[in-house]
Write a protein that holds these residues in place. Structure first.
Motif, PDB file in Angstrom:
ATOM      1  N   ARG A   1      -7.978   5.431   8.164  1.00 58.66           N
ATOM      2  CA  ARG A   1      -6.850   4.748   8.019  1.00 58.66           C
ATOM      3  C   ARG A   1      -6.321   4.996   6.311  1.00 58.66           C
ATOM      4  O   ARG A   1      -7.149   4.994   5.480  1.00 58.66           O
ATOM      5  CB  ARG A   1      -6.557   3.270   8.436  1.00 58.66           C
ATOM      6  N   GLY A   2      -4.981   5.130   6.271  1.00 59.64           N
ATOM      7  CA  GLY A   2      -4.536   5.225   4.975  1.00 59.64           C
ATOM      8  C   GLY A   2      -4.581   6.709   4.359  1.00 59.64           C
ATOM      9  O   GLY A   2      -5.056   7.604   5.428  1.00 59.64           O
ATOM     10  N   SER A   3      -4.097   7.077   3.306  1.00 58.27           N
ATOM     11  CA  SER A   3      -4.224   8.615   3.124  1.00 58.27           C
ATOM     12  C   SER A   3      -5.326   9.289   2.760  1.00 58.27           C
ATOM     13  O   SER A   3      -6.191   8.730   2.261  1.00 58.27           O
ATOM     14  CB  SER A   3      -2.867   8.581   1.886  1.00 58.27           C
ATOM     15  N   THR A   4      -5.159  10.486   2.841  1.00 62.80           N
ATOM     16  CA  THR A   4      -6.386  11.402   2.748  1.00 62.80           C
ATOM     17  C   THR A   4      -6.901  11.312   1.515  1.00 62.80           C
ATOM     18  O   THR A   4      -8.087  11.195   0.964  1.00 62.80           O
ATOM     19  CB  THR A   4      -6.205  12.668   3.200  1.00 62.80           C
ATOM     20  N   GLU A   5      -6.000  11.518   0.365  1.00 55.96           N
ATOM     21  CA  GLU A   5      -6.265  11.460  -1.063  1.00 55.96           C
ATOM     22  C   GLU A   5      -6.615  10.192  -1.532  1.00 55.96           C
ATOM     23  O   GLU A   5      -7.577  10.227  -2.367  1.00 55.96           O
ATOM     24  CB  GLU A   5      -5.241  12.119  -1.834  1.00 55.96           C
ATOM     25  N   TYR A   6      -6.079   9.125  -1.086  1.00 53.71           N
ATOM     26  CA  TYR A   6      -6.195   7.927  -1.560  1.00 53.71           C
ATOM     27  C   TYR A   6      -7.697   7.536  -0.841  1.00 53.71           C
ATOM     28  O   TYR A   6      -8.531   7.014  -1.767  1.00 53.71           O
ATOM     29  CB  TYR A   6      -5.273   7.000  -1.014  1.00 53.71           C
ATOM     30  N   ASN A   7      -8.062   7.927   0.115  1.00 52.92           N
ATOM     31  CA  ASN A   7      -9.367   7.900   0.676  1.00 52.92           C
ATOM     32  C   ASN A   7     -10.302   8.355  -0.129  1.00 52.92           C
ATOM     33  O   ASN A   7     -11.637   8.122  -0.140  1.00 52.92           O
ATOM     34  CB  ASN A   7      -9.421   8.092   2.120  1.00 52.92           C
TER      35      ASN A   7
ATOM     36  N   LEU B   1     -10.899   6.002  -2.868  1.00 49.92           N
ATOM     37  CA  LEU B   1     -11.442   4.740  -2.557  1.00 49.92           C
ATOM     38  C   LEU B   1     -13.125   4.965  -2.143  1.00 49.92           C
ATOM     39  O   LEU B   1     -13.841   4.288  -2.601  1.00 49.92           O
ATOM     40  CB  LEU B   1     -10.803   4.483  -1.360  1.00 49.92           C
TER      41      LEU B   1
ATOM     42  N   TYR C   1       1.985   3.467   8.946  1.00 49.49           N
ATOM     43  CA  TYR C   1       2.386   4.098   7.849  1.00 49.49           C
ATOM     44  C   TYR C   1       3.590   4.705   8.052  1.00 49.49           C
ATOM     45  O   TYR C   1       3.762   5.520   9.067  1.00 49.49           O
ATOM     46  CB  TYR C   1       1.332   5.010   7.148  1.00 49.49           C
TER      47      TYR C   1
ATOM     48  N   GLY D   1     -14.223  10.629   1.230  1.00 47.32           N
ATOM     49  CA  GLY D   1     -12.935  10.249   1.621  1.00 47.32           C
ATOM     50  C   GLY D   1     -13.240   9.871   3.114  1.00 47.32           C
ATOM     51  O   GLY D   1     -14.227   9.213   3.665  1.00 47.32           O
TER      52      GLY D   1
ATOM     53  N   TYR E   1       0.861  -1.120   0.311  1.00 50.09           N
ATOM     54  CA  TYR E   1      -0.088   0.166   0.102  1.00 50.09           C
ATOM     55  C   TYR E   1       1.016   1.319   0.069  1.00 50.09           C
ATOM     56  O   TYR E   1       1.488   1.577   0.861  1.00 50.09           O
ATOM     57  CB  TYR E   1      -0.778  -0.018   1.220  1.00 50.09           C
TER      58      TYR E   1
ATOM     59  N   LEU F   1     -12.062  -3.338   4.537  1.00 44.72           N
ATOM     60  CA  LEU F   1     -10.956  -2.659   4.637  1.00 44.72           C
ATOM     61  C   LEU F   1     -10.535  -2.420   3.429  1.00 44.72           C
ATOM     62  O   LEU F   1     -10.175  -3.607   2.628  1.00 44.72           O
ATOM     63  CB  LEU F   1      -9.936  -2.874   5.546  1.00 44.72           C
ATOM     64  N   ASP F   2     -10.178  -1.240   2.688  1.00 42.93           N
ATOM     65  CA  ASP F   2      -9.380  -1.000   1.476  1.00 42.93           C
ATOM     66  C   ASP F   2     -10.139  -1.808   0.379  1.00 42.93           C
ATOM     67  O   ASP F   2      -9.544  -2.307  -0.507  1.00 42.93           O
ATOM     68  CB  ASP F   2      -7.858  -1.343   1.648  1.00 42.93           C
TER      69      ASP F   2
ATOM     70  N   GLU G   1     -13.356  12.009   5.532  1.00 46.38           N
ATOM     71  CA  GLU G   1     -13.672  13.327   6.190  1.00 46.38           C
ATOM     72  C   GLU G   1     -15.016  13.378   6.787  1.00 46.38           C
ATOM     73  O   GLU G   1     -15.342  14.241   7.722  1.00 46.38           O
ATOM     74  CB  GLU G   1     -13.888  14.443   5.040  1.00 46.38           C
TER      75      GLU G   1
END
Lengths: 450, 197
Positions: B125-131, B134, A371, B162, A347, B88-89, B164
């Motif tokens: 979890r994970g990046s703001t922009e990826y979310n 997603l 991360y 996202g 990821y 998840l993801d 938010e």
């Protein structure tokens, strides 16, 4: 010991692959990639600050100027700093033997004079080894109460860095980021490179994300839900004037980034009939160009400083395994930059190309649910990856204008903050803490009046 | 005694004199008896009561029908608004999510004026922009499922929030699993929701 651990991990990993392929995404290390604190053996010369003096009412300002420059030079991570020395020790003139005895290689001295409604700083850089003045210059500074005072002093700090190293500094810059405003909104704010001078930029009474600076720092673009759906906005940082860019296609408009010449804005449109990366000529307000896309989503673009390449994030290999890829700026075949081996992908998200062009920073899920910040060496076609953070969660790296510092969102036991890591030494500091910051973006060096 | 002897003829004379030469009057109508009056009154009350009861029953039936209709509409509305949740993801629809969406299809077919905004969300979890991406993928997956049943794409818009707008503002697996979701907002035809036929 290390080999044994690795073997055990690999064996465990192999077992995981055999028994539960889906679990392969969550693993404890990136296979096939050397991770480690491979820092340059950076020589850090000692630089001393002789207590700044004041004339014609400049004494108080002199103390403030010295304090800001001292911290800026410390934050540049290029020197061992000797400052806050008692004036009684250093005397009135410049005694090179004294400074040599203290271990200083460089000495900075300054005198601040009252001049009209501001001050003039006379700054000298001394080469202690040769016992001579190497550089000197006069800087006009506004009153310390003036909004532009700190930034004017930061520019002096960057001048010292350039005098000594020949490389650009990063003190005269700001970091933009999204942060809750306390009323249920998330808006764009900035702080100076040292974490001071928190300012609110947007007032959309809503959700604003992904700020990005134009290459000259005069404009900022971001995505906002002001109209109800995520659309792109561009703001003139001098006048505060803001415009919404046209809805070029159906879908969410997100993750803007300027081309290095500042004429075009690249961004992602997702969820329409053709998702992917587009560019729009913001100088002429025309000419939508598709550079990638299809059924999959490409997003978070970032250009190489020569404008020839663009790094971006993609889900084309699946939602669980977002990858960082690089392709020609006009589109074309993309190569995966993020590490993978044996068909197992991890990821990896949020790429940003360094202003020096040599590194691409991004973040990845390294341990279970953790991360960390990574950089790929582009001189080695990205095959050498270094991990820069080890503690807590660390996301969304963005390069300082000096090309050696990264700001990122750190999550620690004490909460969230803006943290800065020096890629050369690994030294890390927190510049803004206790706030739920996200998507930081470091500005270019900001000239006067910014 | 003497009084009685004169009394009768006088009474007769009075009676005759009163009639004079007029025709004999019709027999005086015999008024309803008290019993009859009471009966009639009781009858009319009973009739009114029966009528009222009939009307009440009608109204009750109508009300019940209306309530049933409203309940069915409310059920249909709830069916339309029921969230679906994701792993998840992942943007792939779970069996459970597909079952929830299948029920929406029936309502949407019966309610052609209804339009829906599908809002995709991710956990923190994970990046703001990826979310953001997603969340949009999740909304897209939902839309594709629905249009796969022949519902026109024009009835759906999608948007991602996202990470938010979490449903549960906590950092644990239970909160995360509720935050990975698609929400459904009725943007048109909210008064024209019909239960599945």
């Amino acid at each position: 010991m290390r080999t044994t651990t690795t073997t055990v991990l690999l064996a465990a990993f192999a077992t995981l692959l055999l028994t539960a392929p889906a679990a392969a995404q969550e693993r404890d290390s990136i296979p096939g990639v050397t991770l480690g604190l491979v820092y340059e053996t950076a020589y850090q010369p000692a630089l001393a600050l002789k207590p700044f003096t004041g004339r014609f009412g400049g004494a108080v300002a002199a103390t403030q100027v010295e304090a800001i420059i001292g911290r800026d030079l410390r934050y540049s991570d290029r020197f061992e700093i000797l400052d806050s020395l008692p004036a009684s020790l250093t005397g009135e003139g410049i005694d090179y033997q004294l400074w040599d005895g203290l271990g200083a290689v460089w000495l900075v001295s300054g005198q601040v004079e009252g001049a009209g409604d501001g001050f003039v700083l006379l700054l000298e850089l001394h080469d202690v080894v040769y016992g001579e003045v190497r550089e000197q210059a006069r800087f006009r500074l506004p009153d310390p109460m003036d909004a532009g005072f700190r930034m004017a002093v930061h520019r002096v700090s960057d001048t010292v860095v350039e005098w000594v190293t020949g490389e650009p500094g990063m003190a005269a810059s700001r970091i933009a980021f999204a942060m809750p405003d306390g009323n249920g909104n998330k808006e764009i704010y900035t702080v100076d490179s040292d974490g001071e001078n928190l300012r609110r930029v947007t007032d959309h009474q809503g959700l604003v994300l992904s700020p990005t600076w134009s290459p000259d720092g005069s404009r900022m673009a971001y995505s906002s839900y002001k109209s109800g759906l995520p659309r792109l906005y561009q703001r003139d940082m001098d006048t505060g004037q803001e415009e919404m860019l046209p809805e070029v296609r159906d879908g969410d408009h997100i993750t803007p980034a300027y081309t290095p010449d500042g004429t075009r804005l690249a961004f992602s449109v997702v969820g329409g009939d053709r998702s992917g990366l587009y560019t729009w000529d913001v100088a002429r307000s025309c000419c939508l160009t598709s550079i990638s896309g299809g059924r999959w989503y490409d997003f978070s673009p970032s250009y190489s400083p020569d404008g020839r390449w663009v790094a971006f994030n993609t889900n084309r290999f699946g939602d669980r395994v977002p990858q960082v890829m690089v392709m020609p700026a006009d589109g074309g075949e993309a190569e995966t930059l993020s590490p993978y081996e044996y068909g197992a992908r991890g990821y990896y998200t949020s790429p940003e190309w360094s202003p020096r062009g040599d590194l691409v920073a991004f973040h990845g899920r390294i341990e279970r649910g953790r991360y960390q910040i990574l950089v790929a060496d582009m001189n080695d076609r990205g095959r050498r990856i270094r991990q820069l953070t080890w503690e807590g969660n660390n996301e969304d790296p963005s390069w300082a204008p000096d090309g050696r510092h990264l700001v990122f969102v750190g999550e620690r036991r004490w909460g969230f903050g803006l943290m800065v890591v020096d890629v050369a030494t690994g030294r890390t500091r927190t510049i803004l803490s206790g706030r739920q910051v996200s998507v930081p973006e470091w500005s270019p060096s900001l000239g006067p009046d910014r | 005694m003497t009084l009685r002897r004169f009394a009768l003829p006088i009474l007769v004379a009075i009676a005759v004199g009163a009639c004079g030469s007029d025709p004999p009057p019709p027999p005086a109508p015999t008024g309803p008896t008290d019993e009859e009056l009471a009966q009639a009154r009781a009858d009319s009350i009973a009739r009114a009561e029966a009528e009222a009861e009939r009307r009440a029953a009608e109204e009750r039936a109508a009300r019940e029908a209306e309530e049933a209709r409203m309940a069915a509409m409310e059920d249909a509305r709830e069916t339309l608004q029921a969230m679906v949740f994701f792993d998840l993801d992942e943007s792939a629809l779970t069996d459970q999510a597909q079952a929830v969406l299948r029920r929406k299809v029936d309502v949407l077919r019966a309610s052609p004026q209804v339009q829906i905004r599908i809002e995709g969300h991710a956990d923190e979890r994970g990046s703001t922009e990826y979310n953001l991406a997603l969340g949009n993928r999740r909304a897209q997956a939902v839309r594709e499922f629905l249009t796969g049943f022949g519902l026109p794409q024009s009835r759906f818009t999608i948007v991602s929030y996202g990470e938010e707008q979490p449903l549960v503002n906590q950092s644990n697996e239970s909160a995360w699993s509720q935050n990975r979701r698609a929400e459904f907002e009725i943007t048109a035809g909210a008064n024209a929701i019909n239960p599945p036929s």
